[in-house]
Design a protein around this motif. Structure first.
Motif, PDB file in Angstrom:
ATOM      1  N   ARG A 102     104.870 -75.916  31.242  1.00  0.00           N
ATOM      2  CA  ARG A 102     105.928 -74.966  31.533  1.00  0.00           C
ATOM      3  C   ARG A 102     105.791 -73.826  30.532  1.00  0.00           C
ATOM      4  O   ARG A 102     105.483 -74.052  29.358  1.00  0.00           O
ATOM      5  CB  ARG A 102     107.305 -75.604  31.351  1.00  0.00           C
ATOM      6  CG  ARG A 102     107.553 -76.787  32.257  1.00  0.00           C
ATOM      7  CD  ARG A 102     108.941 -77.313  32.057  1.00  0.00           C
ATOM      8  NE  ARG A 102     109.234 -78.415  32.981  1.00  0.00           N
ATOM      9  CZ  ARG A 102     110.454 -78.772  33.339  1.00  0.00           C
ATOM     10  NH1 ARG A 102     111.496 -78.124  32.851  1.00  0.00           N
ATOM     11  NH2 ARG A 102     110.636 -79.794  34.167  1.00  0.00           N
ATOM     12  N   TYR A 124     114.056 -68.631  32.291  1.00  0.00           N
ATOM     13  CA  TYR A 124     113.495 -69.987  32.326  1.00  0.00           C
ATOM     14  C   TYR A 124     114.475 -70.929  33.035  1.00  0.00           C
ATOM     15  O   TYR A 124     114.069 -71.769  33.834  1.00  0.00           O
ATOM     16  CB  TYR A 124     113.227 -70.480  30.899  1.00  0.00           C
ATOM     17  CG  TYR A 124     112.832 -71.933  30.854  1.00  0.00           C
ATOM     18  CD1 TYR A 124     113.790 -72.923  30.579  1.00  0.00           C
ATOM     19  CD2 TYR A 124     111.535 -72.336  31.140  1.00  0.00           C
ATOM     20  CE1 TYR A 124     113.439 -74.263  30.574  1.00  0.00           C
ATOM     21  CE2 TYR A 124     111.174 -73.676  31.139  1.00  0.00           C
ATOM     22  CZ  TYR A 124     112.139 -74.634  30.861  1.00  0.00           C
ATOM     23  OH  TYR A 124     111.800 -75.976  30.876  1.00  0.00           O
ATOM     24  N   ASP A 126     116.484 -70.267  35.411  1.00  0.00           N
ATOM     25  CA  ASP A 126     116.394 -70.071  36.869  1.00  0.00           C
ATOM     26  C   ASP A 126     115.230 -70.869  37.448  1.00  0.00           C
ATOM     27  O   ASP A 126     115.296 -71.374  38.577  1.00  0.00           O
ATOM     28  CB  ASP A 126     116.162 -68.585  37.196  1.00  0.00           C
ATOM     29  CG  ASP A 126     117.361 -67.711  36.855  1.00  0.00           C
ATOM     30  OD1 ASP A 126     117.143 -66.529  36.488  1.00  0.00           O
ATOM     31  OD2 ASP A 126     118.508 -68.201  36.946  1.00  0.00           O
ATOM     32  N   LEU A 127     114.156 -70.935  36.681  1.00  0.00           N
ATOM     33  CA  LEU A 127     112.936 -71.570  37.194  1.00  0.00           C
ATOM     34  C   LEU A 127     112.891 -73.070  36.882  1.00  0.00           C
ATOM     35  O   LEU A 127     112.113 -73.815  37.487  1.00  0.00           O
ATOM     36  CB  LEU A 127     111.724 -70.871  36.578  1.00  0.00           C
ATOM     37  CG  LEU A 127     110.367 -71.015  37.271  1.00  0.00           C
ATOM     38  CD1 LEU A 127     110.445 -70.609  38.745  1.00  0.00           C
ATOM     39  CD2 LEU A 127     109.316 -70.177  36.550  1.00  0.00           C
ATOM     40  N   GLU A 128     113.727 -73.517  35.964  1.00  0.00           N
ATOM     41  CA  GLU A 128     113.611 -74.895  35.465  1.00  0.00           C
ATOM     42  C   GLU A 128     113.648 -75.953  36.552  1.00  0.00           C
ATOM     43  O   GLU A 128     112.801 -76.859  36.557  1.00  0.00           O
ATOM     44  CB  GLU A 128     114.703 -75.163  34.406  1.00  0.00           C
ATOM     45  CG  GLU A 128     114.422 -76.369  33.515  1.00  0.00           C
ATOM     46  CD  GLU A 128     114.778 -77.700  34.140  1.00  0.00           C
ATOM     47  OE1 GLU A 128     115.737 -77.759  34.954  1.00  0.00           O
ATOM     48  OE2 GLU A 128     114.092 -78.712  33.817  1.00  0.00           O
ATOM     49  N   PHE A 130     112.647 -75.807  39.486  1.00  0.00           N
ATOM     50  CA  PHE A 130     111.408 -75.745  40.269  1.00  0.00           C
ATOM     51  C   PHE A 130     110.218 -76.236  39.453  1.00  0.00           C
ATOM     52  O   PHE A 130     109.232 -76.723  40.011  1.00  0.00           O
ATOM     53  CB  PHE A 130     111.196 -74.324  40.805  1.00  0.00           C
ATOM     54  CG  PHE A 130     112.320 -73.894  41.692  1.00  0.00           C
ATOM     55  CD1 PHE A 130     113.360 -73.117  41.193  1.00  0.00           C
ATOM     56  CD2 PHE A 130     112.374 -74.314  43.015  1.00  0.00           C
ATOM     57  CE1 PHE A 130     114.426 -72.756  42.005  1.00  0.00           C
ATOM     58  CE2 PHE A 130     113.430 -73.949  43.828  1.00  0.00           C
ATOM     59  CZ  PHE A 130     114.466 -73.167  43.324  1.00  0.00           C
ATOM     60  N   TYR A 131     110.302 -76.106  38.125  1.00  0.00           N
ATOM     61  CA  TYR A 131     109.287 -76.734  37.286  1.00  0.00           C
ATOM     62  C   TYR A 131     109.319 -78.254  37.500  1.00  0.00           C
ATOM     63  O   TYR A 131     108.290 -78.905  37.622  1.00  0.00           O
ATOM     64  CB  TYR A 131     109.540 -76.436  35.811  1.00  0.00           C
ATOM     65  CG  TYR A 131     108.890 -75.174  35.285  1.00  0.00           C
ATOM     66  CD1 TYR A 131     109.634 -74.220  34.587  1.00  0.00           C
ATOM     67  CD2 TYR A 131     107.526 -74.950  35.445  1.00  0.00           C
ATOM     68  CE1 TYR A 131     109.042 -73.068  34.078  1.00  0.00           C
ATOM     69  CE2 TYR A 131     106.917 -73.798  34.940  1.00  0.00           C
ATOM     70  CZ  TYR A 131     107.676 -72.868  34.259  1.00  0.00           C
ATOM     71  OH  TYR A 131     107.075 -71.739  33.751  1.00  0.00           O
ATOM     72  N   THR A 513     103.469 -72.870  36.436  1.00  0.00           N
ATOM     73  CA  THR A 513     104.389 -71.773  36.724  1.00  0.00           C
ATOM     74  C   THR A 513     104.098 -71.181  38.108  1.00  0.00           C
ATOM     75  O   THR A 513     105.016 -70.831  38.851  1.00  0.00           O
ATOM     76  CB  THR A 513     104.294 -70.691  35.636  1.00  0.00           C
ATOM     77  OG1 THR A 513     104.539 -71.298  34.362  1.00  0.00           O
ATOM     78  CG2 THR A 513     105.308 -69.582  35.864  1.00  0.00           C
ATOM     79  N   ALA A 516     105.682 -73.585  40.496  1.00  0.00           N
ATOM     80  CA  ALA A 516     107.145 -73.498  40.484  1.00  0.00           C
ATOM     81  C   ALA A 516     107.616 -72.243  41.218  1.00  0.00           C
ATOM     82  O   ALA A 516     108.584 -72.286  41.994  1.00  0.00           O
ATOM     83  CB  ALA A 516     107.648 -73.502  39.041  1.00  0.00           C
ATOM     84  N   LEU A 517     106.953 -71.132  40.983  1.00  0.00           N
ATOM     85  CA  LEU A 517     107.331 -69.887  41.665  1.00  0.00           C
ATOM     86  C   LEU A 517     107.109 -70.000  43.172  1.00  0.00           C
ATOM     87  O   LEU A 517     107.906 -69.497  43.972  1.00  0.00           O
ATOM     88  CB  LEU A 517     106.537 -68.711  41.102  1.00  0.00           C
ATOM     89  CG  LEU A 517     106.932 -68.240  39.700  1.00  0.00           C
ATOM     90  CD1 LEU A 517     105.906 -67.247  39.158  1.00  0.00           C
ATOM     91  CD2 LEU A 517     108.327 -67.622  39.701  1.00  0.00           C
ATOM     92  N   ARG A 520     109.939 -72.006  44.538  1.00  0.00           N
ATOM     93  CA  ARG A 520     111.180 -71.207  44.497  1.00  0.00           C
ATOM     94  C   ARG A 520     111.193 -70.159  45.590  1.00  0.00           C
ATOM     95  O   ARG A 520     112.249 -69.845  46.139  1.00  0.00           O
ATOM     96  CB  ARG A 520     111.317 -70.553  43.131  1.00  0.00           C
ATOM     97  CG  ARG A 520     112.595 -69.755  42.936  1.00  0.00           C
ATOM     98  CD  ARG A 520     112.744 -69.320  41.481  1.00  0.00           C
ATOM     99  NE  ARG A 520     113.964 -68.548  41.272  1.00  0.00           N
ATOM    100  CZ  ARG A 520     114.038 -67.227  41.378  1.00  0.00           C
ATOM    101  NH1 ARG A 520     112.959 -66.524  41.694  1.00  0.00           N
ATOM    102  NH2 ARG A 520     115.192 -66.599  41.174  1.00  0.00           N
TER     103      ARG A 520
END
Lengths: 534, 206
Positions: A102, A124, A126-128, A130-131, A513, A516-517, A520
């Motif tokens: 991550r 981070y 926001d993305l957590e 999805f990680y 990443t 994850a993106l 998302r």
């Protein structure tokens, strides 16, 4: 084609990990998806043959993707593209290192925290979630408790690969003395059987991974196809993205396996062709509505290209460390990722590697033969310890990917031109990284050969092949290519996946990443599909 | 825009690499290596592939037994040599000629001292021939190479050293017997206990 409804809900360009994940997620929600991939398929059963080729000293992935790279490089950094990416169903994760990090929370807020680089238009936090989802999708083996990693709401799906003998007996005691925290490394590699793939069996051939214990993008392509709603066409090179209005794409043009130009329509398009090729396709797809390239009204397509650079130092210790019984390193330190000096000294990731030359290379380097060569190899093998550093590069408008119109590929299209320079920030960071490496090696009692110190004179570094930036995310259409949902600012129906969208690169490997993106972006792509007519 | 431009044109169909500027070429390790005599260019890659004769193979096996003798760990065996050399001479252009030349030279060197064919010599005598002709660490061709003075004999010795002696040694150390020299039973290409890397190999000092 005019007047007919689009043939597909979504057309994805590129069947690498990002394209495969996206295809799978969208198909699960009922969409009909076409994926166009320039490379060929890699049957899982072929991997043993590829491993043998690797053992014989051949480049196994040239057997899959024999096309030579055509490119030019300018700037003060010659940038070799060979071996840095792969055209194949499954993409470049066929030959990656499997590292599944991550990004650090600080990487998303460089400008507001340190006054350098940019801020991401998402945090981070926001993305957590999805990680966590990406770690489950890829099957990441890791350990919690790293004090320098970003916070997490879920456990790793697989247990970490423990420290090696060298880590336990030399690296950890040394780093403890120095107050440097080390931890296990997160890998998209099965430490136990996972989702129908076996656990790592220590073949030590991770460049190929003969049993797919290490994740590759082909896994998600197969999952996508199994939904029955995804068609993957290999050996089909997309040449152009074709708008039908100032805000909408209508079709893509591609060359089929025989080289015949074909066109396919879709409601929505996802560009996931790996950073440099995605940028190149946008620049090639000029039109009267997009004179500087598709989705490039900002003029930033291709700009702010970033890499990670590597360096390090090595030394020799007296005791054997028994390296090379597994194909990857097992200890890192993220202690130097985000320090109070970040405005001057970039993020540094340290990895500890024991190894040095293999017995074969030690033997060859010695020039000896007979009993002497065996005696020599026994005496010297496996006593090298290295501290390897990856360093951060800040985004600069002067680092860019463009088109070299004097050089064309096999389709007659301009090749990519890579213009990359290493700035003062990066040079300072490399120097600091080497200082830290030397400190650790000396504390470990390693003898550092004089030749290693030449790296200071030349500021030796090498590219890691993490291609980032060039289609950066932002909220301001005049300064970025995609919005925080990865939709192109200039078009209603184009999304861009991959690390080209990164506004900053941090220092850890970008693949998790990217995943994850991509996950998302699924909801935004679905929303866009519902919004579009038809 | 960049002041200088380096264009790297790689392998379009029918093309080869084009190096921009003779200065670059002169600094190329491949060019330096050729002059030093240890470049792959020393192999005649246009020569055919194929299989050594039984007599030639016997000589090469005799060579390998001296290059890689058994001590506390196994050495090169006849079966291993046969298998490796067969694969090499049949798959990699240039190596059939190199191995054939090596077999001929070894016999010629043995006969020089009033001896017999290389393979018929006792191991100690074979070792003496190699020490005399190749030296303990390979023939020294650097000095004469830099002066541009290369006799055919020097070139032959360099080729035998680089493409036969080194080929056998490197291949051996990549094989199970080679890894056994350092006590490993699990090494690249051969799976093992997944967590064995956390402790020393069995039988080695802890």
């Amino acid at each position: 084609m005019t007047g007919s409804p689009p043939e597909y809900d979504v057309c994805i360009v590129g069947a690498g990990m990002a394209g495969g994940i996206s295809a799978h997620e969208l198909a699960r929600q009922g969409l009909k998806v076409l994926v166009l991939e320039a490379g060929a398929r890699v049957a899982p059963g072929r991997r043993i043959e590829l491993m043998q080729a690797d053992l014989n000293g051949e480049d196994p992935w040239k057997l899959v993707d024999p096309q030579a790279e055509v490119y030019s490089t300018t700037g003060d950094h010659e940038y070799p593209l060979e071996g840095s990416r792969m055209r194949a169903v499954g993409g470049s994760t066929h030959h990656w290192g499997g590292l599944a990090y991550r990004m650090h929370a600080s990487d998303f807020r460089l400008k507001s925290t340190h006054g350098i680089g940019e801020d991401w238009p998402l945090s981070y936090d926001d993305l957590e979630p999805f990680y966590g989802q990406a770690e489950r999708e890829l099957g990441v083996a890791g350990g919690t408790g790293d004090p320098f990693a970003s916070p997490r709401s879920t456990e790793f799906p697989l247990p970490a690969f423990p420290f090696s003998y060298a880590d336990t007996t030399l690296v950890k005691p040394t780093c403890d003395k120095l107050g440097i925290g080390i931890h296990t490394i997160p890998y998209a590699r099965n430490s136990a059987p996972y989702q129908g793939r076996p656990a790592c069996q220590a073949f030590g051939m991770c460049h190929v991974c003969p049993i797919e214990a290490m994740y590759n993008g082909g896994v998600h392509v197969r999952l996508a196809e199994a939904t029955g709603r995804v068609e993957v066409r290999g050996n089909c090179t997309v040449l152009r993205l074709n708008p039908v209005s100032p805000t909408r794409l209508g079709s893509v043009t591609y060359a089929d396996p025989a080289g015949t130009r074909r066109e396919v329509t879709a409601h929505l398009f996802v560009l996931a062709a790996h950073t440099i090729e995605s940028i190149r396709l946008l620049l090639l797809s000029r039109s009267s509505g997009f004179p500087n390239g598709l989705a490039n009204r900002s003029g930033t397509v291709g700009r702010y290209f970033m890499e990670h650079f590597g360096s390090g130092m090595a030394g020799v210790v007296g005791q054997p460390l028994y390296p090379q019984r597994i194909g990857f390193n097992t200890a890192h330190s993220l202690q130097y990722h985000d320090t109070p000096e970040r405005a001057r000294i970039g993020a540094i990731k340290l990895t500890f590697a024991s190894g040095g030359l293999s017995p074969a290379r030690e033997a060859a380097a010695s020039g000896r033969w007979g009993r002497e060569v065996k005696k020599h190899v026994r005496a010297v093998y496996g006593r090298t310890i290295a501290v390897v550093a990856n360093v951060e590069q800040l985004p600069h408008a002067d680092n860019w990917i463009g088109l070299d119109r004097r050089l064309v590929d096999r389709f007659g299209d301009p090749a990519p031109e890579i213009h990359l320079s290493v700035g003062l920030y990066e040079r300072r960071t490399l120097r600091r990284a080497r200082d830290i490496c030397v400190r650790i090696l000396r504390a470990a009692g390693a003898r550092i050969p004089l030749s290693q110190y030449r790296k200071y004179l030349t500021n030796e570094h090498h590219r890691i092949a993490h291609h980032m930036g060039g289609c950066r995310m932002g909220t301001e259409p005049r300064e970025s290519v995609v919005d925080p949902t990865l939709k192109a600012h200039d078009l209603d129906n184009l999304f861009v996946l991959g690390s080209s969208v990164f506004p900053t690169g941090g220092v850890v490997n970008p693949t998790l990443t990217i995943a994850a993106l991509a996950l998302r972006a699924t909801s935004s792509i679905l929303t866009a599909r519902r919004t579009l007519a038809g | 825009m960049a002041v200088s431009r380096r264009v790297v044109l790689k392998g379009l169909a029918g093309g080869g690499a084009i190096l921009a500027g003779s200065l670059w070429a002169a600094r190329s390790p491949r060019v330096r290596g050729f002059v030093r005599g240890d470049s792959p260019e020393y192999l005649d890659r246009r020569s055919p592939t194929g299989t050594l004769s039984e007599g030639e193979l016997t000589t090469v096996i005799a060579l390998a037994e001296v290059l890689l003798p058994a001590d506390e760990s196994p050495g090169a065996t006849a079966d291993w040599v046969r298998s490796h050399v067969d694969a090499r001479t049949n798959r990699a252009p240039g190596f059939l000629a190199a191995y054939r030349e090596a077999a001929q030279l070894l016999d010629a060197w043995s006969v020089v001292g009033g001896g017999t064919a290389f393979a018929a010599l006792a191991p100690a005598a074979r070792e003496a021939v190699l020490l005399r002709e190749l030296g303990p660490e390979g023939p020294d061709s650097h000095g004469t190479a830099q002066l541009g003075l290369r006799s055919a004999q020097t070139v032959s010795k360099a080729r035998v050293w680089q493409h036969v002696v080194q080929d056998l040694i490197v291949a051996f150390f990549r094989s199970p017997a080679g890894w056994a020299v350092v006590g490993y039973t699990n090494f690249p290409g051969v799976p093992g206990e997944p967590l064995a890397y956390t402790v020393p190999p069995r039988g080695t000092a802890r």
